[in-house]
Design an enzyme around this catalytic site. Sequence first.
Site, short mmCIF file in Angstrom:
data_model
loop_
_atom_site.label_atom_id
_atom_site.label_comp_id
_atom_site.label_asym_id
_atom_site.label_seq_id
_atom_site.Cartn_x
_atom_site.Cartn_y
_atom_site.Cartn_z
N CYS A 237 74.22 73.96 83.16
CA CYS A 237 73.26 73.75 84.25
C CYS A 237 72.09 72.89 83.79
O CYS A 237 70.94 73.14 84.12
CB CYS A 237 72.75 75.09 84.77
SG CYS A 237 74.06 76.18 85.38
N ASP B 256 69.47 69.73 83.41
CA ASP B 256 68.66 69.08 84.45
C ASP B 256 69.41 67.95 85.13
O ASP B 256 69.38 67.83 86.36
CB ASP B 256 67.36 68.56 83.84
CG ASP B 256 66.52 67.82 84.84
OD1 ASP B 256 65.99 68.45 85.78
OD2 ASP B 256 66.38 66.58 84.71
N ILE B 257 70.11 67.10 84.36
CA ILE B 257 70.81 65.98 84.98
C ILE B 257 71.92 66.46 85.91
O ILE B 257 72.22 65.82 86.92
CB ILE B 257 71.36 65.01 83.92
CG1 ILE B 257 71.86 63.73 84.60
CG2 ILE B 257 72.47 65.67 83.09
CD1 ILE B 257 72.23 62.63 83.64
N ALA B 258 72.51 67.60 85.59
CA ALA B 258 73.55 68.15 86.46
C ALA B 258 72.95 68.61 87.79
O ALA B 258 73.46 68.27 88.87
CB ALA B 258 74.25 69.30 85.77
N SER C 215 77.83 78.79 83.19
CA SER C 215 76.67 78.84 82.30
C SER C 215 76.85 80.02 81.36
O SER C 215 77.57 80.97 81.66
CB SER C 215 75.38 78.99 83.10
OG SER C 215 74.27 79.16 82.24
N ARG C 216 76.16 79.96 80.21
CA ARG C 216 76.13 81.13 79.32
C ARG C 216 75.32 82.25 79.95
O ARG C 216 75.47 83.42 79.59
CB ARG C 216 75.53 80.74 77.98
CG ARG C 216 76.37 79.76 77.17
CD ARG C 216 75.65 79.38 75.90
NE ARG C 216 74.35 78.78 76.17
CZ ARG C 216 73.41 78.58 75.26
NH1 ARG C 216 73.62 78.96 74.01
NH2 ARG C 216 72.27 78.02 75.58
N TYR D 17 81.88 79.07 79.52
CA TYR D 17 82.56 77.80 79.74
C TYR D 17 84.08 77.93 79.65
O TYR D 17 84.81 77.31 80.42
CB TYR D 17 82.08 76.76 78.72
CG TYR D 17 80.58 76.62 78.64
CD1 TYR D 17 79.80 76.62 79.79
CD2 TYR D 17 79.94 76.50 77.41
CE1 TYR D 17 78.42 76.50 79.73
CE2 TYR D 17 78.56 76.36 77.33
CZ TYR D 17 77.81 76.37 78.49
OH TYR D 17 76.45 76.26 78.42
N LEU E 204 76.38 69.31 78.75
CA LEU E 204 75.83 70.16 77.70
C LEU E 204 75.01 69.33 76.70
O LEU E 204 75.04 68.10 76.75
CB LEU E 204 76.97 70.87 76.98
CG LEU E 204 77.80 71.83 77.84
CD1 LEU E 204 79.05 72.26 77.09
CD2 LEU E 204 76.96 73.04 78.24
N LYS F 140 76.67 61.29 77.90
CA LYS F 140 76.64 60.46 76.70
C LYS F 140 75.78 61.12 75.63
O LYS F 140 74.86 61.89 75.96
CB LYS F 140 76.15 59.04 77.04
CG LYS F 140 74.92 58.96 77.96
CD LYS F 140 73.64 59.29 77.24
CE LYS F 140 72.46 59.35 78.15
NZ LYS F 140 71.27 59.95 77.49
#
Length: 329
Positions: A22, A24-26, A47-48, A68, A84, A107
């Site tokens: 989860c 931020d970019i997701a 998520s963990r 995951y 991640l 990336k």
Amino acid sequence: MPERDDGDRPMNEPVRIGVLGCADIAVRRMLPGFAAAADTEVVAVASRSRQKAQSVAQSFRARAVHGYAELLGMGDVDAVYVPLPAALHDRWAEAALAAGKHVLAEKPLAESAKRAEYLFALARDRGLALMENVMFVHHPRHEAVRGLVADGAIGELRSFHAAFTVPALPDTDIRYRPELGGGALADVGIYPLRAALHFLGPGLEVVGAHLVRGPGRAVETAGAALLRTRERLTAHLTFGMDNAYVSRYELWGSAGRITVDRAFTAPADFVPVLELHRNGCREEIRQDPHDQVAATIKAFVASVRAGASPRNAVVRQAGLLDEVRERCA
């Protein structure tokens, strides 16, 4: 009867996406992009933290998954997005490919060129799509720049200059943690490096590099690299995550230069302007806004439906990152 993929679903049905993490970019960019696209459907978010998975999944009407590995075992997930921390990208990309899932990973995809080669070989052998989420290359303005250069708008190309720098991050940010793959090179340096490959081709080699570690930091916070091609073209790259914001590149030629600002992370409503400098004059070439998140998702879906993993510049990019690190060791 509709054409079918390797399973039993019609190829024209949406690609069912599972998200590992989860970040931020997701939450801010990719999940809204997947939800808005006609060709993708978000079915699960892992998520963990069970609570975090539930909070994010609820926002996108998806199932929450605790852990995951559990998501990789879900039969109704066709493809996995991996946002991640950088050090975990190739581990979970490999696990997803081994589970028969297509993969879009943040990336850098892998920790080395050798690992990138391995992952693409694994994807190829299994007929799966594997893609690194470098989005700016899918924005059409860069093809417009290529067209100007090919048409001789700046004469013969001589050199490429690019910079991507961002302000300092909070002290707790994972990009300052070496065990999670932090550091300016992998986080922001990859953008000007990929842009150099985009315009100068895979024949680039690193001839000089310098990485700077800020006070009290365990990773590099800035750096620069000089690259060249056999044709004597040069690429001058600057990057950092404790600087004023800069996101731009320039191509210098024998008769002029082209400048592109907001080059790497432009929002969907941004109106791109290419600056063409020649004969002592400055010309602005305005273009239509373009959503590079949507364009990236479209390219990924096309790869999924083709069951193919074009290497593009990812492996060579990983090799150049290796070269920079070796120069600075």
